[in-house]
Motif scaffolding. Sequence first.
Motif, PDB file in Angstrom:
ATOM      1  N   UNK A  13       0.658  -1.079  -0.002  1.00 31.49           N
ATOM      2  CA  UNK A  13       0.057  -0.068  -0.049  1.00 31.49           C
ATOM      3  C   UNK A  13       0.812   1.196   0.011  1.00 31.49           C
ATOM      4  N   UNK A  14       1.922   1.212   0.838  1.00 31.33           N
ATOM      5  CA  UNK A  14       2.915   2.335   0.858  1.00 31.33           C
ATOM      6  C   UNK A  14       3.546   2.618  -0.407  1.00 31.33           C
ATOM      7  N   UNK A  30     -10.238   6.472   1.068  1.00 32.80           N
ATOM      8  CA  UNK A  30     -10.777   5.430   1.650  1.00 32.80           C
ATOM      9  C   UNK A  30     -10.230   4.375   1.423  1.00 32.80           C
ATOM     10  N   UNK A  31     -10.455   3.368   2.520  1.00 36.50           N
ATOM     11  CA  UNK A  31      -9.924   1.910   2.554  1.00 36.50           C
ATOM     12  C   UNK A  31     -11.135   1.054   2.501  1.00 36.50           C
ATOM     13  N   UNK A  32     -11.195   0.216   1.356  1.00 32.44           N
ATOM     14  CA  UNK A  32     -12.011  -0.666   1.078  1.00 32.44           C
ATOM     15  C   UNK A  32     -12.063  -2.337   1.153  1.00 32.44           C
ATOM     16  N   UNK A  33     -12.371  -2.920   2.152  1.00 33.83           N
ATOM     17  CA  UNK A  33     -11.804  -4.333   2.227  1.00 33.83           C
ATOM     18  C   UNK A  33     -12.850  -5.498   2.162  1.00 33.83           C
ATOM     19  N   UNK A 160      -9.720   5.260  -3.821  1.00 33.61           N
ATOM     20  CA  UNK A 160      -9.630   4.488  -2.546  1.00 33.61           C
ATOM     21  C   UNK A 160      -8.680   3.171  -2.864  1.00 33.61           C
ATOM     22  N   UNK A 161      -7.994   2.649  -1.623  1.00 32.14           N
ATOM     23  CA  UNK A 161      -7.341   1.673  -1.743  1.00 32.14           C
ATOM     24  C   UNK A 161      -7.893   0.455  -1.302  1.00 32.14           C
ATOM     25  N   UNK A 162      -7.960  -0.641  -2.107  1.00 24.70           N
ATOM     26  CA  UNK A 162      -8.884  -1.802  -1.778  1.00 24.70           C
ATOM     27  C   UNK A 162      -7.994  -3.186  -1.208  1.00 24.70           C
ATOM     28  N   UNK A 163      -8.341  -3.833  -0.256  1.00 29.10           N
ATOM     29  CA  UNK A 163      -7.440  -4.869   0.187  1.00 29.10           C
ATOM     30  C   UNK A 163      -8.401  -5.952   0.413  1.00 29.10           C
ATOM     31  N   UNK A 164      -7.640  -6.974  -0.034  1.00 27.05           N
ATOM     32  CA  UNK A 164      -8.226  -8.422  -0.264  1.00 27.05           C
ATOM     33  C   UNK A 164      -7.302  -9.337   0.421  1.00 27.05           C
ATOM     34  N   UNK A 211     -12.583  -0.119  -9.976  1.00 26.10           N
ATOM     35  CA  UNK A 211     -11.594   0.002  -8.961  1.00 26.10           C
ATOM     36  C   UNK A 211     -10.218  -0.218  -9.742  1.00 26.10           C
ATOM     37  N   UNK A 212      -9.168   0.504  -9.075  1.00 28.87           N
ATOM     38  CA  UNK A 212      -7.535   0.645  -9.603  1.00 28.87           C
ATOM     39  C   UNK A 212      -6.684   0.189  -8.797  1.00 28.87           C
ATOM     40  N   UNK A 213      -6.947   0.384  -7.530  1.00 33.58           N
ATOM     41  CA  UNK A 213      -5.808   0.335  -6.478  1.00 33.58           C
ATOM     42  C   UNK A 213      -5.933  -0.938  -5.762  1.00 33.58           C
TER      43      UNK A 213
END
Length: 352
Positions: A13-14, A30-33, A160-164, A211-213
């Motif tokens: 992410x960094x 935003x952080x979307x999980x 936004x940053x998406x985490x999976x 979604x891009x990130x």
Amino acid sequence: MEMETMHILLLFIIQILVQGSKTGANKVPAIIVFGDSSVDTGNNNYLPTIAKCNFEPYGRDFPGGTPTGRFCNGRLPPDFLSESFGLKPTIPAYLDPMYNISDFASGVCFASAATGYDNATADVLKVIPLWKELEYYKEYQDKLKAYLGVEKANEILSEALYTISIGTNDFIENYYTIPGGRSSQFTVEQYQDFLIGIAEDFLKQLYHLGVRKISFTGIAPMGCLPAMRTTNFMDNHGCNEEYNNVALQFNGKLSKVVSKLNRELAGFKLVFADGYSILLEIIRNPFKFGFEVADVGCCGTGTFEAGILCNLEGPFTCTDATKFVFWDSIHPTEKTYKIISDYFLMHSKEFR
């Protein structure tokens, strides 16, 4: 339930943040999980499932000492991630009626403990399948557009940053556990490929939704989870190396998919966050990281308890979770999550 843990998002992410800062676009609004218990901040509280932990001793080190539905004694990686970007210190669960779209505008969690890529995994304990998490996200997009207007909402959704974080349950809860199930239909290599196909399709669907990130994680050394050690009688309760090798093989295949999609999909910033090695180092060298116990969890005997069993074994739970790598027999402690997060923050320069 599972850990799927060290699906460590922060490092990569960094990298995204640093790349953004070079262009003057240093913002993650935003952080979307998405995912399982490694990142579920409380959605399972609102499901008719036994895969929940909204009771003591869970959450005893969370702000206010409140059980929130997080499978941990405190906060989870998405919470630390959000805080590191100057956003709120905790990510709200989408199904929690205490929150609304104004709360979700800077971060939201669709994850569900005990789920997996495979719909059959979610069926085991009747939790949210991955496809349903995606449907909730589509619903969230509509709500955000109605709340902020289409232009502003689209800006947040694309920046936004998406985490999976998902995958461990497909093996330890499903493939290796359910007699006559997936193990009778697939070899383990075939099952890996089956899951990889689902993962690739999910990522493509997110891309086509704007979604891009994305920080996309592999699975941790699941053979070293205390619950897996407990049943490893042949090796004197050491790590199950067969399970660890399966995790490594799966991560290798997942990494190839990430590289492929980055080549094929214009503007996609998809990074593979592989926490396997750092978690394994913590487990094998706990004293180096300030831990005393790495083979059992803090809750109860630490050998088999998780979820409701931790509640029943509450009186026997350790008094100081900071000495333990694992909180219960499957999930790490808050300290473990924090150490890994801090490690990647300190070593982010080499990934710029």
